[in-house]
Design a protein around this motif. Structure first.
Motif, mmCIF file in Angstrom:
data_model
loop_
_atom_site.group_PDB
_atom_site.id
_atom_site.type_symbol
_atom_site.label_atom_id
_atom_site.label_comp_id
_atom_site.label_asym_id
_atom_site.label_seq_id
_atom_site.Cartn_x
_atom_site.Cartn_y
_atom_site.Cartn_z
ATOM 1 N N PHE A 62 0.870 -1.398 -0.394
ATOM 2 C CA PHE A 62 -0.265 -0.029 0.320
ATOM 3 C C PHE A 62 0.602 1.331 0.041
ATOM 4 O O PHE A 62 1.737 1.372 0.203
ATOM 5 N N ASP A 63 0.183 2.164 -0.357
ATOM 6 C CA ASP A 63 1.206 3.944 -0.857
ATOM 7 C C ASP A 63 1.155 4.306 0.960
ATOM 8 O O ASP A 63 0.218 3.892 1.404
ATOM 9 N N GLN A 64 1.438 5.444 0.623
ATOM 10 C CA GLN A 64 1.183 6.712 2.330
ATOM 11 C C GLN A 64 -0.296 6.542 1.689
ATOM 12 O O GLN A 64 -0.317 7.043 3.671
ATOM 13 N N ASP A 65 -0.703 6.673 1.487
ATOM 14 C CA ASP A 65 -2.270 6.796 1.268
ATOM 15 C C ASP A 65 -3.116 5.278 2.280
ATOM 16 O O ASP A 65 -5.004 5.622 2.288
ATOM 17 N N GLY A 66 -2.897 4.401 2.120
ATOM 18 C CA GLY A 66 -3.226 2.978 2.193
ATOM 19 C C GLY A 66 -4.097 3.054 1.519
ATOM 20 O O GLY A 66 -4.868 2.050 1.550
ATOM 21 N N ASN A 67 -3.771 2.864 -0.106
ATOM 22 C CA ASN A 67 -4.395 2.740 -1.433
ATOM 23 C C ASN A 67 -3.326 1.358 -1.774
ATOM 24 O O ASN A 67 -1.909 1.497 -1.811
ATOM 25 N N LEU A 68 -3.805 0.276 -2.677
ATOM 26 C CA LEU A 68 -3.525 -0.729 -2.753
ATOM 27 C C LEU A 68 -2.002 -0.154 -4.247
ATOM 28 O O LEU A 68 -2.704 0.491 -5.368
ATOM 29 N N LYS A 69 -1.305 -0.488 -4.214
ATOM 30 C CA LYS A 69 -0.804 -0.106 -5.609
ATOM 31 C C LYS A 69 -0.198 -1.658 -6.273
ATOM 32 O O LYS A 69 0.116 -2.633 -6.003
ATOM 33 N N ASP A 70 -0.296 -0.890 -7.515
ATOM 34 C CA ASP A 70 0.559 -2.131 -8.196
ATOM 35 C C ASP A 70 1.596 -2.920 -8.574
ATOM 36 O O ASP A 70 2.444 -2.497 -7.664
ATOM 37 N N ASN A 135 -3.405 -6.568 7.333
ATOM 38 C CA ASN A 135 -3.835 -5.878 5.844
ATOM 39 C C ASN A 135 -3.262 -6.118 4.890
ATOM 40 O O ASN A 135 -2.243 -6.105 3.888
ATOM 41 N N ALA A 140 -6.270 -7.672 -0.954
ATOM 42 C CA ALA A 140 -7.369 -6.634 -0.734
ATOM 43 C C ALA A 140 -6.816 -6.654 -2.079
ATOM 44 O O ALA A 140 -7.875 -6.279 -3.300
ATOM 45 N N GLY A 172 -0.156 -7.543 -5.472
ATOM 46 C CA GLY A 172 -0.498 -7.259 -4.588
ATOM 47 C C GLY A 172 0.216 -7.264 -3.096
ATOM 48 O O GLY A 172 0.411 -6.706 -2.528
ATOM 49 N N GLY A 244 3.318 -1.257 4.020
ATOM 50 C CA GLY A 244 2.417 -0.463 4.416
ATOM 51 C C GLY A 244 0.800 -1.616 4.206
ATOM 52 O O GLY A 244 -0.054 -1.785 4.569
ATOM 53 N N THR A 245 1.348 -2.900 5.088
ATOM 54 C CA THR A 245 0.073 -3.915 4.879
ATOM 55 C C THR A 245 0.536 -4.811 6.229
ATOM 56 O O THR A 245 -0.185 -5.782 6.906
ATOM 57 N N GLN A 246 1.812 -4.043 7.262
ATOM 58 C CA GLN A 246 1.847 -5.036 8.618
ATOM 59 C C GLN A 246 1.667 -6.343 9.084
ATOM 60 O O GLN A 246 0.307 -6.812 9.566
#
Lengths: 383, 426, 379
Positions: A62-70, A135, A140, A172, A244-246
């Motif tokens: 996930f990026d800094q904003d919590g959105n899944l990255k390619d 996460n 996701a 992902g 960002g996946t904890q």
């Protein structure tokens, strides 16, 4: 997302890269049925490209904003390495013994390479399993919602009925710890040995570890050593927290490496070969505090003072290292009147009572803490 | 000796060894000549001079024994080779007869290493295991060979009445001076008691004091192991509540060590050792030629036990599938070599080809190659032994002095870091 | 609800309208009654050429596949479709050019097979609005028939679906789907035959909506990574067509308005607050369906419905876990909760879904036509 969370801690100071965990996992789960190329557990040399090759640059998470990255899907030949074998049959015709396919990479391809310059080269090992993230990137990414986190322990699993083999989960997952099984065209991954865990046994990789570097337990079990390492002393850190996946696999970062040599081959005091920047990349800024705590506790112990942390890291007893069900097994043992470490008998009996294993009577089995008396001399009756 | 001449530089050799190459060769011949006919007991060494028929068990010989001329010489001498193994080793290709064996995990066996610990494990075939092809345990194979030898001998004897077919002279190694082929089977199997691997385990359990009291059944019941009894402690007593510590007898209970002085001995006053400047442990310059820039080091392989299990599917994928040579990054850059390139490793003796692995922990004046790769992994079947001459270490030839006794397993050691090579990209 | 969150458009897929030749008849496939539904008999029925466009409404996370999508802009594929039927069965023959035959091989992780699918709404006809083209929606279930080229396996499946992630395999008796590659003409020929009536789906009607999807393995196509058509309509020559339904689905073809004004209207109404389209890319990716190629795979009437009555076709999000809320508190296991901002609907405690996009009923008829005229140009 789950009620409780199982976690694993690995002490990188004690990993010798023997791959016993890798082989334990492979034998248990991935030596068959299209999983041959997969290493649900692998041990890789750092710094290094790892397995699959360059997984840290393969996107996902996930990026800094919590959105899944390619992310990308690693290639069987270039990044995982084909599960190769030799041309044994052709030996009879005088052929050389060669691999049946051309090899470009493998699970241990850059073993011991690391970085630095001789004589100040350095490397260390990182064993990796699925992080069973809080996460999960794989979960996701799945357009079919075929991946789920178990309510009771947070283990991340693939519902093979729903999986259609689209492989977005692989893109992902920033750790590339979910794999495509081309034989059944579905994704598969480390299952934290849940069939074992449900019986009170730690995952095979942890149980077999000869260096005793792995702790397994519930993150909310405040009496457990996992909790103490992660939350109380904060010396166990997730790998690449910036993804960002904890993650729920934690690492005690390497504190020891040999000092550097100067030009006259004399050791430079207080020097480190492993650059702190690299440890920061892997474990975040918290690595400084974690190393500081480890150092302080070690000094304390060296002065002869008590240190709970050092006692934990010495890994005296599997009983304390693996706490899967709080006191379930101790309670069961108490009901049967078993004392001390004897409770382990229950676990081992269960272990040995696999579907295809003969029941074994464990009469004089104790753990390493106490060596047995010699067996009584019996009359030798022959057979 | 030809190889030796080719590889070593006279001046370096003389400087390191304190003798010329010619003197060295003379010395070796002298020592070996001493051993003629002395059954390997006195000074000097016996060696298998006249043997022409070989029955070899799991011996990837051309990987193990150094020097490419060894292979040539061996094959010229060997008239007949029977080979027993559970895998197609490189050597199996040279055998006249291959006898397939069961592997370690398909046979009954007792495994122990007293000296390190106090347990013996029982290996046994998994229930309902079907042997691969005609594979048999080594015990069974030997029993069958022995039966056949007796059968043929008896047939000849009955046809001709000539005792020479059943009484084979063996003045050196037989107490009676003869091998009796008419009773060979009974002798070998202890009157039929010891025919296969399971028999061997049972007999060992019955007759070995240190294993008592145990049977296969009792070991099974316990989960497949036994605890050695107090008789097993060779250099230390066995305590019921303490781990085994080697040499407690000598270090704490003051028994003599098995040396001349009865103590741990660093000083050896054997003539040869004194002559070689080795009467106390002494680091010496290696004898390797100086004209090639890299020492060839062959550390123990990590994912095999020597050559065995190199091809196990569990382990093989942990290495690179073919021999690879580790090279310092700076050297590689100078030579234009990238990780994964094929390189040629050579010196005056020969050459071999391998994959390059760029390895920062490799010194700049050495290359590293894990041992255990058999010749059949290399291009042209030319293994890493092509570039070594393997001169015997003279110290190995001294014998019959104090504790310097060498048994039947004597396999003369060579010099450390004995060769050097150069490399180039192919 | 914030005013800016508006527009809807949701849907994803379909239709082709070549500007200028944007005619309802281009979307009608004439089906002939035949005695035996076989591949040979279908070959003699005149075929219809249809165009399929790259699905672009939702962003999937395979970087390499996405690169291909951008490289191939605009991705189009043409297929020829013939339909034949009798009292019992219906058959569809689909041919499309593909220079590279891709079969999903047994020992790779990165290769995908070519494939094709045919989709029918479970309910259609007078009074029923069109389903979302991307596997339907909660109020409009669809049946999807899928065929893929996979090594060593006959991969043909029948699914029922109500939107993203809901594809559920069912078994249907009498259904068969074949595909074979014609090396000479470099084309795939796929043939599906199925009962004209099953418990789930009745196709015995004068005008049957149908849509197609094609996957190109070479372009890493699978799942939503594919080219798709809008809803086409099979006209059964011997069956009666309901004039009301015909009138409904044929709305909005041809020159219905001013696309330039339509774009202005969309900006004025804040559509770009949630949706991305053309040069309007300020909305966060995934906040609402991306409309950049919507004209390629949406029928005009569907676009209109989506604007005035967004609750009719509430589309399931692509996996709501794709976005989590970094500003919310983590739970005790360290997990962030999902970011509701990216959920396209509100679910009440009875499970009813309400689209977050408000109905834009205040728009005049001409405004609507202008907007639809503009959306039709996006492909």
């Amino acid at each position: 997302m789950s009620k409780r969370q199982l976690a694993m801690v690995m002490d990188l100071n004690k990993c010798i890269g023997c791959q016993t965990c890798t082989v334990a996992c492979k034998t248990q789960w991935t030596n068959r049925n299209g999983r041959e190329y997969m290493y649900w557990n692998n041990v890789e040399t750092h710094p290094g490209a790892g397995y699959p090759r360059n997984w840290m640059e393969a996107g996902g998470g996930f990026d800094q904003d919590g959105n899944l990255k390619d992310g990308i899907i690693p290639d069987m030949v270039l990044d995982y390495g084909v599960p190769w074998d030799y041309n044994h049959d052709e030996l009879f015709n005088g052929s050389l013994l060669q691999t049946k396919s051309d090899l470009e990479w493998g699970p241990n391809w850059d073993e011991d390479v690391g970085g630095g310059e001789y004589p100040n080269s350095y490397f260390f090992y990182i064993p990796r399993i699925c992080n069973h993230c809080s996460n999960p990137g794989c979960l996701a990414a799945c357009p079919r919602e075929a991946i789920f986190k178990r309510e009771q322990d947070g283990i991340v699993l693939v519902d093979l009925e729903r999986c259609q083999g689209y492989r977005y989960c692989i893109a992902g997952c920033p750790y590339k710890k979910i794999y495509f099984n081309p034989k059944i065209s579905k994704s598969e991954k480390c299952i934290f040995c849940f069939p074992r865990v449900e019986k009170g046994l730690p995952p095979a990789c942890a149980h077999q570890c000869v260096g005793r570097i792995r702790w397994v337990g519930f993150l909310d079990d405040e009496e457990g050593q996992v909790y103490k390492l992660v939350h109380k002393y904060k010396v166990a850190l997730p790998l690449r927290p910036d993804f960002g996946t904890q993650p729920n696999v934690y690492y005690v970062p390497p504190l020891f490496d040999p000092p550097k040599f100067d030009d006259n081959m004399a050791p430079i005091e207080n020097s480190r070969r492993i650059p702190m920047e690299y440890l920061e990349l892997l474990f975040g800024k918290e690595v400084h505090q974690a190393l500081e705590t480890l150092r302080k506790e070690m000094e304390k112990r060296a002065r002869g003072e008590e240190s709970e942390l050092m006692d934990i890291l010495i890994a005296y007893s599997h009983r304390d290292m693996f706490r899967l069900d709080n006191n379930y097994y101790q309670q069961e043992a108490a009901k049967k009147g078993l004392k001390g470490s004897e409770f382990f008998k229950i676990i081992d009996q269960r272990y040995l009572q696999g579907a295809n294993t003969q029941r074994v009577e464990i009469k004089d089995y104790t753990f390493h803490e106490k060596v047995l008396p010699l067996p009584q001399k019996e009359k030798h009756g022959g057979h | 000796m030809e190889d030796f001449d080719k590889l070593y530089e006279e001046d370096t050799f003389k400087e390191v060894m304190g003798m010329s190459k010619e003197q060295y060769k003379k010395k070796v011949e002298e020592m070996l000549a001493k051993s003629e006919g002395d059954k390997g007991i006195g000074h000097g060494k016996s060696y298998w001079k006249d043997v022409q028929t070989f029955l070899l068990f799991a011996d990837a010989r051309f990987r193990r024994n150094k020097g490419s001329t060894y292979k040539k010489a061996f094959l010229e001498k060997a008239k007949f080779i029977a080979y027993v193994d559970f895998r197609m080793s490189d050597f199996a290709n040279y055998a006249d007869i291959l006898l397939p064996a069961k592997s370690h995990y398909e046979v009954w066996d007792l495994r122990t290493n007293p000296g390190y610990h106090r347990f013996a494990n029982l290996a046994h075939p998994p229930t309902n295991l079907k042997p691969v092809g005609e594979a048999k345990s080594e015990w069974e194979i030997c029993t069958m060979i022995v039966e056949k030898i007796q059968e043929i001998a008896m047939k000849k004897y009955k046809e001709t009445g000539d005792k020479k077919y059943i009484k084979i002279p063996d003045p050196e190694l037989s107490k009676t001076g003869y091998r009796d082929l008419d009773t060979l089977v009974d002798e070998y199997t202890i009157n039929g008691q010891l025919r296969d691997d399971r028999d061997a385990v049972e007999i060992a359990l019955e007759n070995t004091d240190q294993f008592k009291p145990n049977t296969i059944e009792s070991m099974f019941k316990r989960g497949g192991y036994l605890t050695l009894n107090e008789k097993a402690g060779k250099s230390s007593p066995l305590y019921p509540d303490k781990p085994y510590n080697a040499f407690e007898n000598n270090l704490f209970l003051y028994e003599r060590f098995e040396t001349l002085s009865g103590r741990i001995t660093y000083y050896v006053d054997d003539d040869l050792w004194i002559q070689e400047g080795a009467n106390v442990p002494t680091a010496k310059e290696p004898i390797r030629p100086r004209k090639f820039p890299f020492v060839l080091m062959t550390p123990h392989a990590r994912w095999s036990i020597h050559s065995t299990y190199k091809t196990s599917t569990l382990l093989l994928r942990l290495q690179r599938g073919k021999p690879y040579v580790m090279i310092n990054p700076e050297i590689a850059k100078k030579k234009g070599i990238k990780d994964g390139d094929e390189i040629r490793v050579y010196n005056t003796l020969g050459e071999f080809y391998a994959m390059a692995k760029i390895y920062p922990s490799c010194p700049k004046d050495a290359i590293l190659l894990e041992h255990g790769w058999e010749p059949f992994f290399y291009k042209g079947r030319k293994g890493h032994n092509e570039v070594v001459a393997s001169p015997l270490n003279l110290l190995e030839l001294s014998d019959g002095w104090g504790h310097l006794k060498f048994g039947g397993n004597w396999d003369g050691n060579q010099h450390a870091y004995e060769t050097s090579v150069d490399i180039e990209k192919v | 609800m914030k005013k800016t969150l508006s527009l809807l458009a949701l849907s994803t897929l379909i239709i082709s309208s070549n500007a200028g030749t944007d005619n309802f008849n281009d979307d009608v496939i004439e089906a002939k009654q035949i005695s035996n539904v076989t591949e040979e008999s279908l070959n003699s029925i005149p075929s219809k050429k249809i165009t399929l466009y790259q699905q672009y409404s939702v962003h999937l996370n395979d970087a390499n596949a996405n690169k291909k999508v951008e490289e191939q802009k605009p991705v189009e594929a043409e297929a020829e479709v013939s339909v034949g039927y009798n009292q019992k069965e219906i058959g569809i023959l689909i041919k499309w050019k593909d220079d590279t035959k891709s079969v999903q091989p047994a020992m790779t992780t990165t290769k995908f097979g070519d494939g094709v699918s045919v989709q029918f709404p479970v309910k259609y006809g007078k009074g029923t609005t069109l389903a979302y083209i991307g596997m339907g929606d909660t109020k409009h279930p669809v049946m999807t028939y899928l065929k893929k080229a996979v090594e060593g396996r006959d991969y043909q499946k029948a699914f029922i679906a109500e939107g993203f992630g809901s594809l559920t395999e069912i078994s249907e008796k009498g259904f068969s789907f074949t595909m074979k590659y014609d090396d000479t003409n470099k084309q795939w020929i796929a043939f599906i035959k199925k009962p004209i009536k099953t418990a789930d789906l009745n196709l015995a009607s004068g005008l049957v909506p149908v849509s197609f999807a094609i996957w190109d393995g070479d372009s890493l196509n699978r799942d939503g990574n594919k080219v798709i058509s809008n809803w086409k309509f099979i006209k059964m020559d011997k069956m009666k067509t309901d004039p009301a339904y015909l009138k409904y689905v044929s709305w909005g073809y041809g020159d219905i308005g001013n696309p330039e004004r339509g774009k202005e209207l969309m900006i004025q109404n804040g559509c770009n607050g949630c949706h991305r389209f053309a040069d309007q890319t300020s909305a966060p990716e995934g906040l609402a369906p991306n409309l950049s190629k919507i004209g390629g795979y949406s029928n005009p009437v569907y676009l209109r419905e989506s604007i005035v009555n967004p609750n009719d076709v509430v589309i399931r999000n692509l996996n709501i876990n794709r976005h989590y809320n970094k500003s919310a508190e983590k739970d005790k296991n360290g997990a962030y909760p999902n970011n509701d901002m990216y959920t396209w609907y509100i679910k009440d405690n009875k499970g009813n879904l309400t689209s977050k996009m408000p109905p834009y009923t205040h728009l005049s008829e001409q405004d609507l036509k202008d907007i639809v005229a503009y959306l039709k140009t996006l492909k």
